[in-house]
Design a protein around this motif. Structure first.
Motif, PDB file in Angstrom:
ATOM      1  N   MET A 112       0.844  -1.159   0.000  1.00 20.49           N
ATOM      2  CA  MET A 112       0.000   0.000   0.000  1.00 20.49           C
ATOM      3  C   MET A 112       0.891   1.224   0.000  1.00 20.49           C
ATOM      4  O   MET A 112       1.942   1.230   0.611  1.00 20.49           O
ATOM      5  N   ARG A 113       0.421   2.246  -0.657  1.00 19.05           N
ATOM      6  CA  ARG A 113       1.217   3.465  -0.784  1.00 19.05           C
ATOM      7  C   ARG A 113       0.326   4.678  -0.582  1.00 19.05           C
ATOM      8  O   ARG A 113      -0.798   4.711  -1.049  1.00 19.05           O
ATOM      9  N   ALA A 114       0.850   5.674   0.118  1.00 17.86           N
ATOM     10  CA  ALA A 114       0.132   6.927   0.314  1.00 17.86           C
ATOM     11  C   ALA A 114       1.019   8.075  -0.150  1.00 17.86           C
ATOM     12  O   ALA A 114       2.234   8.051   0.042  1.00 17.86           O
ATOM     13  N   PHE A 115       0.402   9.060  -0.762  1.00 12.80           N
ATOM     14  CA  PHE A 115       1.094  10.247  -1.238  1.00 12.80           C
ATOM     15  C   PHE A 115       0.579  11.456  -0.473  1.00 12.80           C
ATOM     16  O   PHE A 115      -0.618  11.567  -0.223  1.00 12.80           O
ATOM     17  N   VAL A 170       6.020  10.279  -0.137  1.00 19.15           N
ATOM     18  CA  VAL A 170       5.428   8.968  -0.383  1.00 19.15           C
ATOM     19  C   VAL A 170       5.792   8.044   0.769  1.00 19.15           C
ATOM     20  O   VAL A 170       6.926   8.031   1.235  1.00 19.15           O
ATOM     21  N   ALA A 171       4.804   7.284   1.234  1.00 13.59           N
ATOM     22  CA  ALA A 171       5.052   6.276   2.268  1.00 13.59           C
ATOM     23  C   ALA A 171       4.472   4.954   1.783  1.00 13.59           C
ATOM     24  O   ALA A 171       3.393   4.919   1.199  1.00 13.59           O
ATOM     25  N   SER A 172       5.188   3.879   2.006  1.00 10.44           N
ATOM     26  CA  SER A 172       4.737   2.551   1.591  1.00 10.44           C
ATOM     27  C   SER A 172       4.823   1.584   2.757  1.00 10.44           C
ATOM     28  O   SER A 172       5.708   1.694   3.597  1.00 10.44           O
ATOM     29  N   VAL A 173       3.888   0.646   2.794  1.00 10.00           N
ATOM     30  CA  VAL A 173       3.934  -0.423   3.781  1.00 10.00           C
ATOM     31  C   VAL A 173       3.659  -1.741   3.082  1.00 10.00           C
ATOM     32  O   VAL A 173       2.915  -1.794   2.109  1.00 10.00           O
ATOM     33  N   ARG A 174       4.266  -2.787   3.584  1.00  5.50           N
ATOM     34  CA  ARG A 174       4.016  -4.120   3.045  1.00  5.50           C
ATOM     35  C   ARG A 174       2.824  -4.719   3.753  1.00  5.50           C
ATOM     36  O   ARG A 174       2.608  -4.485   4.938  1.00  5.50           O
ATOM     37  N   LYS A 223      -5.516  -4.463   4.734  1.00  2.96           N
ATOM     38  CA  LYS A 223      -6.250  -3.924   3.597  1.00  2.96           C
ATOM     39  C   LYS A 223      -7.657  -3.554   4.044  1.00  2.96           C
ATOM     40  O   LYS A 223      -8.318  -4.321   4.727  1.00  2.96           O
TER      41      LYS A 223
END
Length: 67
Positions: A1-4, A14-18, A30
């Motif tokens: 998942m990614r947030a901008f 940008v931040a991403s999590v697995r 999710k």
């Protein structure tokens, strides 16, 4: 998942999590709509609403250079 996140200056973060990488309490989950009429139940309107109505307002006005 990614947030901008876009700042007023135009800078974008940008931040991403697995997802599914662990079973710990801090694991990202999710948030799907589960409406079979939209993207086979995999729509993300609930997640977008949560971000726009609950999380984003808490970020507005914060100093992006601070933790």
């Amino acid at each position: 998942m990614r947030a901008f996140v876009e700042l007023d200056s135009g800078v974008v973060g940008v931040a991403s999590v697995r997802i599914g990488a662990s079973t710990g309490e801090n694991e990202a989950v999710k948030l799907r709509d589960r409406d079979p009429k939209r993207y086979g139940g995999k729509g993300v309107l609930k997640a977008a609403t949560l971000m726009n109505e609950s999380i984003a307002p808490k970020l507005v006005g914060q100093d992006a250079t601070q933790n």
